[in-house]
Design an enzyme around this catalytic site. Structure first.
Site, PDB file in Angstrom:
ATOM      1  N   CYS A 265       0.810  -1.199  -0.028  1.00  0.00           N
ATOM      2  CA  CYS A 265       0.002   0.125   0.020  1.00  0.00           C
ATOM      3  C   CYS A 265       0.894   1.404  -0.011  1.00  0.00           C
ATOM      4  CB  CYS A 265      -0.918  -0.005   1.253  1.00  0.00           C
ATOM      5  SG  CYS A 265      -2.050  -1.597   1.344  1.00  0.00           S
ATOM      6  N   LYS A 328       6.063  -6.411   7.506  1.00  0.00           N
ATOM      7  CA  LYS A 328       5.741  -5.828   8.989  1.00  0.00           C
ATOM      8  C   LYS A 328       5.380  -7.299   9.701  1.00  0.00           C
ATOM      9  CE  LYS A 328       1.003  -4.455   9.181  1.00  0.00           C
ATOM     10  NZ  LYS A 328       0.348  -3.343   9.314  1.00  0.00           N
TER      11      LYS A 328
HETATM   12  C1  UGA Z   1      -1.447   0.896   5.585  1.00  0.00           C
HETATM   13  C2  UGA Z   1      -2.071   1.873   6.478  1.00  0.00           C
HETATM   14  O1  UGA Z   1      -1.591   2.220   7.692  1.00  0.00           O
HETATM   15  C3  UGA Z   1      -3.585   1.637   6.627  1.00  0.00           C
HETATM   16  O2  UGA Z   1      -4.404   2.752   6.839  1.00  0.00           O
HETATM   17  C4  UGA Z   1      -4.214   1.462   4.921  1.00  0.00           C
HETATM   18  O3  UGA Z   1      -5.670   1.057   4.905  1.00  0.00           O
HETATM   19  C5  UGA Z   1      -3.363   0.327   4.218  1.00  0.00           C
HETATM   20  O4  UGA Z   1      -2.099   0.971   4.236  1.00  0.00           O
HETATM   21  C6  UGA Z   1      -3.891   0.307   2.968  1.00  0.00           C
HETATM   22  O5  UGA Z   1      -3.746   1.267   2.043  1.00  0.00           O
HETATM   23  O6  UGA Z   1      -4.624  -0.594   2.553  1.00  0.00           O
HETATM   24  P1  UGA Z   1      -0.413  -1.339   6.128  1.00  0.00           P
HETATM   25  O7  UGA Z   1       0.249  -1.377   4.711  1.00  0.00           O
HETATM   26  O8  UGA Z   1      -1.047  -2.645   6.359  1.00  0.00           O
HETATM   27  O9  UGA Z   1      -1.628  -0.108   6.124  1.00  0.00           O
HETATM   28  O10 UGA Z   1       0.744  -1.317   7.249  1.00  0.00           O
HETATM   29  P2  UGA Z   1       1.166  -0.258   8.102  1.00  0.00           P
HETATM   30  O11 UGA Z   1       0.914  -0.653   9.545  1.00  0.00           O
HETATM   31  O12 UGA Z   1       0.533   1.185   7.582  1.00  0.00           O
HETATM   32  O13 UGA Z   1       2.849  -0.200   8.017  1.00  0.00           O
HETATM   33  C7  UGA Z   1       3.420   0.152   6.718  1.00  0.00           C
HETATM   34  C8  UGA Z   1       4.863  -0.041   6.772  1.00  0.00           C
HETATM   35  O14 UGA Z   1       5.610   1.173   7.639  1.00  0.00           O
HETATM   36  C9  UGA Z   1       5.445  -1.314   7.349  1.00  0.00           C
HETATM   37  O15 UGA Z   1       6.403  -1.573   6.641  1.00  0.00           O
HETATM   38  C10 UGA Z   1       5.895  -0.795   8.695  1.00  0.00           C
HETATM   39  O16 UGA Z   1       7.083  -1.550   9.189  1.00  0.00           O
HETATM   40  C11 UGA Z   1       6.349   0.670   8.525  1.00  0.00           C
HETATM   41  N1  UGA Z   1       6.354   1.521   9.702  1.00  0.00           N
HETATM   42  C12 UGA Z   1       5.119   1.778  10.322  1.00  0.00           C
HETATM   43  C13 UGA Z   1       7.577   1.971  10.207  1.00  0.00           C
HETATM   44  O17 UGA Z   1       8.818   1.750   9.458  1.00  0.00           O
HETATM   45  N2  UGA Z   1       7.523   3.008  10.992  1.00  0.00           N
HETATM   46  C14 UGA Z   1       6.209   3.130  11.864  1.00  0.00           C
HETATM   47  O18 UGA Z   1       6.489   4.074  12.819  1.00  0.00           O
HETATM   48  C15 UGA Z   1       4.977   2.618  11.316  1.00  0.00           C
END
Ligand code: UGA
Length: 449
Positions: A265, A328
């Site tokens: 995403c 993740k």
């Molecule tokens: C993301 C959004 O958070 C959702 O709200 C959205 O609905 C979704 O995309 C989508 O478009 O369908 P997601 O891809 O499941 O959700 O994962 P996240 O929890 O957002 O994490 C994304 C990435 O950012 C991961 O690789 C995680 O490790 C990284 N991350 C997250 C960080 O490096 N630092 C942080 O502080 C938070």
């Protein structure tokens, strides 16, 4: 409570299966639709074709209660549904940053000819702004009384069920009171539990999703840009993130510095958003997203550089252990996974890379058959000169130096997710390196739980 509405969910990917199973758990009769017959057979037999905590149980409960089933027939879907949710994927177009809308278009084109009574078609897929208005015109001309609404989805992989059943907000992009009322009925339970219901136009609803993902990606890249500065200046990005997050105007969420964002995403959505803004003549407004992307990718290169340093400048033939393949924790998704990307970079530098992940090994093997894989942490770490922690699974965060000391050839560890306590590893004689702090820096804040 549900007003007897019957729902269809078009597209049985992560979003579609979650939405279908969650709506069935809210006591709607739900028909899921997909063109992949193998997947449909799996789903109808109660097998979840992906990893998502709690979703398998919900799927089987819906099937068992007779409230949920899956079909390939759009004709059946048109006859069944009062509300049709579009949940198909919008990957990027091959060779381009733009979104590929072919699945969304194909799904509307397959449904429209069979519609013969008033109904509401509701878009949930992530699309470039302007898509809904075009689809609405197409549907209105297919059958009188068929309307389109846009209701973006904000669920995260690994918490998809709770995000769907207890959302912070429900966005209803509508063109009539009738559409608004139908969406209120669909989401009656979450709304009664306190979710905000925000009624707006189609364009704002489409933008709500891309803007939210762009903001989240920006927040992560902001703290990772600070990590680069800390590396140069000698500061500690973990402490910095904690200090920034304590300001309620900033907030602590999505300020975890490390290897950056990946998955199906955020990376593709910010690229598609920037590319579409250029098409709209508003490219300058989103030019910063290109920098957000670049900062994110630099973290992967930095993790590889730290590994090279720890291997005394030469990775040729050097055994390296990579802990983590999923983008993740809590997911088996390896799309644009930072962990797997780093593993590939190291492999390209000549290292002998062995990867372990508690859940994503099969997906990783399919995408990167050139890497070696192990079934346990110790097997992966056998004779390693450098161990890299790239996805913060709880079992990696629970590692202690003693678990690996007798297995590895050299005591070098790169903690790319700030999952470990630096002091514990330094005191045990390991060379501990993290992204966003100077070499060998001791902890100023405790590790994340
Ligand atoms: C993301 C959004 O958070 C959702 O709200 C959205 O609905 C979704 O995309 C989508 O478009 O369908 P997601 O891809 O499941 O959700 O994962 P996240 O929890 O957002 O994490 C994304 C990435 O950012 C991961 O690789 C995680 O490790 C990284 N991350 C997250 C960080 O490096 N630092 C942080 O502080 C938070």
């Amino acid at each position: 409570m549900n007003g007897g509405l019957r729902l269809t969910v078009l597209g049985a990917g992560h979003l579609g299966i979650t939405h279908a199973a969650c709506m069935a758990s809210l006591e709607f009769d739900v028909l899921g639709v997909d063109i992949d017959r193998g997947k449909l057979d799996q789903l109808n037999a109660g097998h979840l074709p992906l990893y998502e905590p709690g979703l398998g149980e919900l799927l089987r409960a819906g099937l068992g209660a007779g409230r949920l089933r899956f079909t390939h027939s759009y004709r059946e879907a048109a006859a069944f549904g009062d509300v049709h949710f579009i949940c198909t994927g919008t990957p990027h177009r091959p060779g381009s940053d733009h979104a590929d809308l072919s699945q969304v278009r194909a799904c509307v084109a397959a449904l429209a000819p069979w519609l013969d009574r008033p109904c509401l078609v509701v878009g949930k897929s992530t699309v470039p702004v302007g898509t809904a208005r075009r689809l609405a015109a197409e549907l209105a001309s297919a059958c009188e009384g068929v309307e389109l609404a846009w209701n973006p989805e904000f669920l995260r992989e690994s918490t998809a069920v709770t995000d769907t059943l207890s959302p912070d907000r429900v966005v209803a992009g509508v063109t009539s009171r009738r559409a608004e009322e139908i969406l209120r009925q669909v989401y009656a339970r979450p709304l009664a539990d306190g979710a905000a219901f925000i009624v707006t136009d189609l364009e704002t609803a489409e933008l709500a999703k891309t803007a939210a993902n762009a903001f989240l990606a920006t927040k992560i890249s902001f703290i990772n840009a600070m990590a680069e500065v800390c590396e140069a200046a000698g500061g500690d990005v973990r402490a910095l993130g904690q200090i920034l997050g304590a300001d309620p105007r900033i907030g602590p969420a999505f300020l975890r510095a490390g290897l950056g964002f990946g998955g199906g995403c955020l990376p593709k959505d910010i690229r598609a958003f920037a590319a579409h803004a250029e098409d709209l003549g508003a490219g300058a407004a989103l030019g910063f997203l290109r920098e957000v992307d670049a900062i994110n990718l630099r973290r992967r290169a930095r993790a590889a550089d730290l590994t090279l340093e720890l291997a005394d400048g030469n990775l040729a033939g050097v055994p390296v252990c990579v802990l983590g393949a999923a983008f993740k924790p809590g997911s088996d998704d390896v799309r644009d996974s930072p962990a797997l990307d780093v593993a590939q970079i190291l492999n390209g530098m000549g290292a002998r890379v062995t990867v372990y992940d508690p859940v994503a090994l099969d997906s990783a093997r399919r995408v990167c058959p050139e890497l070696s894989y192990a079934d346990t942490i110790t097997e992966a770490a056998q004779d390693a000169h450098v161990v890299l922690l790239l996805t913060e699974w709880p079992e990696f965060a629970a590692l202690r130096p003693g678990n690996l000391a007798s297995v590895v050839a050299r005591r070098n560890i790169v903690d790319a997710r700030h999952a470990l306590d630096p002091d514990t590893w330094l005191e045990a004689g390991w060379c501990y390196r993290a992204l966003g702090s100077a070499a060998g820096t001791r902890a100023t804040v405790p590790p994340r739980k």
